[in-house]
Design an enzyme around this catalytic site. Sequence first.
Site, PDB file in Angstrom:
ATOM      1  N   SER A   1       4.978   1.040   8.617  1.00  0.00           N
ATOM      2  CA  SER A   1       4.030   0.451   9.552  1.00  0.00           C
ATOM      3  C   SER A   1       3.233   1.574  10.239  1.00  0.00           C
ATOM      4  O   SER A   1       2.564   2.346   9.556  1.00  0.00           O
ATOM      5  CB  SER A   1       4.764  -0.443  10.546  1.00  0.00           C
ATOM      6  OG  SER A   1       3.865  -1.281  11.226  1.00  0.00           O
TER       7      SER A   1
ATOM      8  N   GLU B   1       3.300  -9.630   4.190  1.00  0.00           N
ATOM      9  CA  GLU B   1       3.264  -8.772   5.374  1.00  0.00           C
ATOM     10  C   GLU B   1       3.043  -9.552   6.668  1.00  0.00           C
ATOM     11  O   GLU B   1       3.717  -9.334   7.668  1.00  0.00           O
ATOM     12  CB  GLU B   1       2.165  -7.714   5.223  1.00  0.00           C
ATOM     13  CG  GLU B   1       2.426  -6.654   4.178  1.00  0.00           C
ATOM     14  CD  GLU B   1       3.384  -5.570   4.651  1.00  0.00           C
ATOM     15  OE1 GLU B   1       3.879  -5.662   5.780  1.00  0.00           O
ATOM     16  OE2 GLU B   1       3.629  -4.637   3.866  1.00  0.00           O
TER      17      GLU B   1
ATOM     18  N   HIS C   1       6.832  -8.202   6.675  1.00  0.00           N
ATOM     19  CA  HIS C   1       6.689  -6.846   7.216  1.00  0.00           C
ATOM     20  C   HIS C   1       8.029  -6.303   7.699  1.00  0.00           C
ATOM     21  O   HIS C   1       8.783  -6.990   8.397  1.00  0.00           O
ATOM     22  CB  HIS C   1       5.695  -6.889   8.377  1.00  0.00           C
ATOM     23  CG  HIS C   1       5.266  -5.559   8.889  1.00  0.00           C
ATOM     24  ND1 HIS C   1       4.482  -4.695   8.157  1.00  0.00           N
ATOM     25  CD2 HIS C   1       5.492  -4.937  10.081  1.00  0.00           C
ATOM     26  CE1 HIS C   1       4.246  -3.612   8.875  1.00  0.00           C
ATOM     27  NE2 HIS C   1       4.857  -3.725  10.035  1.00  0.00           N
TER      28      HIS C   1
END
Length: 502
Positions: free
Chosen positions: A194, A318, A412
């Site tokens: 990330s 995601e 994610h």
Amino acid sequence: MPLNTEIETAEGWLRGRQYREFLSWRGIPFAKPPMGQLRFRAPQPVTPWAGARDALRWGFAPPQMKLATMQGVGKYQAMSEDCLTLNVLAPAEPSSKPRPVMFYIHGGGYLLGSSATLVYGGQSLVERGDVVYVSLNYRLGALGYLDFSQFSSHQRQFDSNLGLRDQIAALEWVQRNIAAFGGDPENVTIFGESAGGNSVVTLLSTPSAKGLFHQAIAQSANAGVCYGKERADKWARIFTDHLGADSEHAVEALEDTSVHKLGKAGLEFMRDALQADPGTLGYAPVVDGDLLPLAPLDAFAAGTTHKVPLIIGTNDREAALFTRFGDDGMPLSVDSINKMFANTQPELLAHMIGGYSRYPDKRALEDICGDAMFWKPSIDCAAGHSAVAPTYSYRYDYSTRLLDVLGMGATHATELIPVFGLADTTFGKAFTTLGGQRGMRGVSHRMQSHWLGFARDGKPMSTWPQYNPHDRLTMIFKDHDKVVKDPRPHRRLAWEGFRGYR
């Protein structure tokens, strides 16, 4: 000779501890505390110390929301501006040669996170891969990722890209000192997820980071998160407005405001910034013409990134995480999609939307958001970097029944469980309460084998071919891994013509 828990570094002696088959040193300062006149300044060298300094406990977390520092029920990590520390974990067993180094950069939107988070412990990687593992804290939020340099004067300097400078300073510490811990300074792999993945692609684009690392892994990197000076200056003024200071009094406010009030102003700033610019993070690296001459997407396209092997990839779904738990920065509605692409030619936007057959339902909006913020930038990086160095692309598709029931799938950050070998921990088992633990163990074994082989030799296992923009061979991690040529070509073609959306 076996490593001792007392180690001499360039700055002084450190006293660590042994537990189980590991040697651990925590809370090692790699720069002076960025406080007082050093607030909003580039990291400065540590003052050497006499005697052996204890390195037994985590350092302070960077200032952030308290909830993000939770380490257990009712237990939180202490926070302070004095947060520029790193941690080293090494095998207790001696080695006849230096070990590869894996240097992890945590995520959290440049707003949250700490190296003390249990997920990032690194024990499984050290145990399986015979590596030395390093994790760090870096400045977050306004203290690390807003650019106040417009307020600089002869009397008071404000430096740009402070969090990025912190990461570089930590990598310089590794070059100076990691050999004393049994690590190889000539074989350093940076990896992150990330905002940590974005840090990796930004470091690849930063000239002064050359030679500080030798392989790079970017997991779910939102590589478009880097902004120009015009936006950065506007955001700095919005922030100081929330401090109640005009331009004439901005310096005084930035110097004297308490960390607590800076945090409160930062949350108000984020609300305004995200409403004005959907799809942005608010806190981000800046193309400052000094440390960072080009945005990462431009550096990758130009072929000016550091010529080191790269693994880069994203997860199947995601954006589903943000639908479930909320994030005002994610463009998860038709209105925010239209606002995010307001400066895009209408026919180009229509062509992109045409790649998502179920638009505008929830799943299509999630797919557009995830592709815009993570997948499209990552495949652009892969294509550009493949011209200068070996590049490997992946997509993480493994999901458990619980994640499917929750409507998130391989969303994610879920790849952190297998990458860090957490399938059999309490945290990992929470994701397999409805089944899937055996599959999680399997995908973890395979992903770690690739990550560790890459850290050791500069390439993953032989089953994973290199990526190029012609056949776009991509490793899909699932119950049974497979290599796919140009996955989701219709969605990739829908994005042709887009060079970022900011």
